[in-house]
Write an enzyme that holds these catalytic residues in place. Structure first.
Site, PDB file in Angstrom:
ATOM      1  N   LYS A  49      13.370   7.239   3.808  1.00 30.73           N
ATOM      2  CA  LYS A  49      13.032   6.081   4.707  1.00 30.73           C
ATOM      3  C   LYS A  49      14.226   5.494   5.263  1.00 30.73           C
ATOM      4  O   LYS A  49      13.687   4.852   6.117  1.00 30.73           O
ATOM      5  CB  LYS A  49      11.690   5.273   3.229  1.00 30.73           C
ATOM      6  CG  LYS A  49      11.202   6.035   3.149  1.00 30.73           C
ATOM      7  CD  LYS A  49       9.585   6.321   4.053  1.00 30.73           C
ATOM      8  CE  LYS A  49       9.082   7.452   3.245  1.00 30.73           C
ATOM      9  NZ  LYS A  49       7.933   6.217   2.635  1.00 30.73           N
TER      10      LYS A  49
ATOM     11  N   THR B  46       1.101  -1.400   0.128  1.00 29.44           N
ATOM     12  CA  THR B  46       0.258  -0.076   0.276  1.00 29.44           C
ATOM     13  C   THR B  46       0.986   1.163   0.035  1.00 29.44           C
ATOM     14  O   THR B  46       2.208   1.900   0.910  1.00 29.44           O
ATOM     15  CB  THR B  46      -1.094   0.053   0.900  1.00 29.44           C
ATOM     16  OG1 THR B  46      -1.770  -1.340   1.098  1.00 29.44           O
ATOM     17  CG2 THR B  46      -1.353   1.391   2.216  1.00 29.44           C
ATOM     18  N   GLY B  47       0.593   2.297  -0.490  1.00 25.87           N
ATOM     19  CA  GLY B  47       1.361   3.469  -1.030  1.00 25.87           C
ATOM     20  C   GLY B  47       1.570   4.266  -2.156  1.00 25.87           C
ATOM     21  O   GLY B  47       1.242   4.030  -3.057  1.00 25.87           O
TER      22      GLY B  47
ATOM     23  N   GLU C 126      -0.973  -5.731   5.817  1.00 22.26           N
ATOM     24  CA  GLU C 126       0.678  -5.593   4.919  1.00 22.26           C
ATOM     25  C   GLU C 126       1.489  -6.833   5.716  1.00 22.26           C
ATOM     26  O   GLU C 126       2.004  -7.685   5.657  1.00 22.26           O
ATOM     27  CB  GLU C 126       1.601  -4.231   5.425  1.00 22.26           C
ATOM     28  CG  GLU C 126       0.226  -2.956   4.464  1.00 22.26           C
ATOM     29  CD  GLU C 126       1.110  -2.105   4.586  1.00 22.26           C
ATOM     30  OE1 GLU C 126       1.043  -1.443   3.800  1.00 22.26           O
ATOM     31  OE2 GLU C 126       1.748  -1.691   5.841  1.00 22.26           O
TER      32      GLU C 126
ATOM     33  N   GLY D 176       0.129   4.650   6.421  1.00 21.89           N
ATOM     34  CA  GLY D 176      -1.179   4.431   5.041  1.00 21.89           C
ATOM     35  C   GLY D 176      -2.453   3.572   5.809  1.00 21.89           C
ATOM     36  O   GLY D 176      -3.793   3.679   5.457  1.00 21.89           O
TER      37      GLY D 176
ATOM     38  N   GLY E  84       5.877  -0.459   0.635  1.00 22.09           N
ATOM     39  CA  GLY E  84       6.730   0.544   0.252  1.00 22.09           C
ATOM     40  C   GLY E  84       7.023   0.307   2.222  1.00 22.09           C
ATOM     41  O   GLY E  84       6.874  -1.007   2.957  1.00 22.09           O
ATOM     42  N   ALA E  85       7.622   1.515   2.896  1.00 17.55           N
ATOM     43  CA  ALA E  85       7.475   1.324   4.099  1.00 17.55           C
ATOM     44  C   ALA E  85       8.527   2.840   4.866  1.00 17.55           C
ATOM     45  O   ALA E  85       7.650   3.709   3.997  1.00 17.55           O
ATOM     46  CB  ALA E  85       9.197   0.499   4.676  1.00 17.55           C
TER      47      ALA E  85
ATOM     48  N   LYS F  82       5.905   0.335   9.401  1.00 15.17           N
ATOM     49  CA  LYS F  82       5.085   0.087   8.705  1.00 15.17           C
ATOM     50  C   LYS F  82       3.588   0.123   8.580  1.00 15.17           C
ATOM     51  O   LYS F  82       3.768   1.225  10.353  1.00 15.17           O
ATOM     52  CB  LYS F  82       4.901  -0.703   7.650  1.00 15.17           C
ATOM     53  CG  LYS F  82       6.307  -1.255   6.586  1.00 15.17           C
ATOM     54  CD  LYS F  82       6.267  -1.707   5.846  1.00 15.17           C
ATOM     55  CE  LYS F  82       4.528  -2.304   5.285  1.00 15.17           C
ATOM     56  NZ  LYS F  82       4.259  -1.199   4.449  1.00 15.17           N
TER      57      LYS F  82
ATOM     58  N   THR G  24       4.464   4.540  -3.535  1.00 16.09           N
ATOM     59  CA  THR G  24       5.351   3.788  -3.970  1.00 16.09           C
ATOM     60  C   THR G  24       4.863   2.597  -4.707  1.00 16.09           C
ATOM     61  O   THR G  24       5.445   2.153  -5.673  1.00 16.09           O
ATOM     62  CB  THR G  24       6.630   3.853  -3.215  1.00 16.09           C
ATOM     63  OG1 THR G  24       6.952   4.489  -2.062  1.00 16.09           O
ATOM     64  CG2 THR G  24       8.099   3.458  -3.285  1.00 16.09           C
TER      65      THR G  24
HETATM   66  C1  5RP Z   1       1.282   1.934   4.263  1.00 17.32           C
HETATM   67  C2  5RP Z   1       2.258   2.101   4.467  1.00 17.32           C
HETATM   68  C3  5RP Z   1       3.405   2.328   3.774  1.00 17.32           C
HETATM   69  O1  5RP Z   1       4.474   1.651   2.583  1.00 17.32           O
HETATM   70  C4  5RP Z   1       4.217   3.221   3.732  1.00 17.32           C
HETATM   71  O2  5RP Z   1       3.201   4.195   4.776  1.00 17.32           O
HETATM   72  C5  5RP Z   1       5.110   3.849   2.714  1.00 17.32           C
HETATM   73  O3  5RP Z   1       3.861   5.029   1.867  1.00 17.32           O
HETATM   74  P1  5RP Z   1       4.464   6.262   0.611  1.00 17.32           P
HETATM   75  O4  5RP Z   1       5.400   4.585   0.042  1.00 17.32           O
HETATM   76  O5  5RP Z   1       3.059   6.850   0.344  1.00 17.32           O
HETATM   77  O6  5RP Z   1       6.180   6.831   1.044  1.00 17.32           O
HETATM   78  O7  5RP Z   1       3.071   1.405   5.497  1.00 17.32           O
HETATM   79  O8  5RP Z   1       0.822   1.332   5.433  1.00 17.32           O
END
Ligand code: 5RP
Length: 225
Positions: A122, A26-27, A104, A98, A83-84, A95, A29
């Protein structure tokens, strides 16, 4: 930065093989990875099945015509790409920025290979500048929060932009907590999980196999340059 997220997603796409069942993180990236995946399905005629970690990812996958299935007893995940919010030097993660941490973690921990994609913002030496999300049940949430505060004193209930309480896809609440210098992240994780009402934490210890940051790969226990 978007170009860095995109190049990390492009490298992660090289892990995809025809016939795989893939956990879709999710996210923002992961969004780039979904686009890469859709292209592989379209261009290479890859037969791929996705398992989504959030309803947001499910909507995106559907838009991109990526075949998806729900998690079943017999689901066997070859790969998860996610993502992270933070990645430390041992590939431990925070994590849940989001709000999708529970799905996840469930999907990542049941995948053969877990690839994390991120831009360099990150990467940290020690986890904890980003608040640690903890998903808790709605019922008894104030009491659960007090119990968590015995371990991590600074917590705040996640809210939406309009001030309403944020709810996860599992209809739970999320506490964002200050991760004080923990001697052992694994011990902290275990203690948090012993609190009744804690559904899951955003600490991902020993879950990731590889992180792709911008355009380079970090394997477990590589030291940062
Ligand atoms: C969602 C997550 C996402 O992977 C994390 O927030 C990174 O998001 P982005 O790629 O938008 O920076 O853990 O629960």
């Amino acid at each position: 930065m978007n170009s860095h997220k995109k190049s990390a997603a492009g490298i992660a796409a090289k892990y995809v093989k025809d016939g795989m069942t893939i956990g879709l993180g999710t996210g923002s990236t992961v969004q780039f990875f979904l686009e890469e995946l859709a292209e592989l399905i379209d261009r290479e005629k890859f037969s791929i099945t996705g398992v989504c970690t959030s309803s947001a990812t499910e909507r995106e996958a559907q838009k991109l015509k990526i075949p998806i299935v729900s998690l079943q007893k017999e689901t066997s995940l070859d790969l998860t790409v996610d993502g992270a919010d933070e990645i430390d030097i041992h590939l431990n993660l925070i994590k849940g920025g989001g709000g999708a941490l529970y799905r996840e973690k469930l999907i990542a921990k049941n995948s053969q290979t877990v690839v994390i994609i991120a831009d360099e913002s990150k990467k940290v030496d020690v986890l904890g500048a980003f608040p640690l999300p903890i998903e808790i049940t709605k019922f008894g949430n104030e009491l659960i929060q007090r119990k968590i505060e015995d371990l991590l004193p600074l917590t705040s209930l996640r809210k939406n932009a309009d001030g309403s309480i944020f709810e996860s896809d599992n209809n739970n609440y999320i506490l964002d907590c200050k991760l004080e210098h923990a001697n052992s992240l694994l011990h902290l994780e275990q203690e948090l999980k012993l609190i009744t009402g804690v559904v899951e934490t955003g600490l991902f210890i020993n879950v990731a196999d590889v992180a792709i940051v911008n355009n380079y790969k970090i394997e477990k226990d590589d030291q940062y340059a």
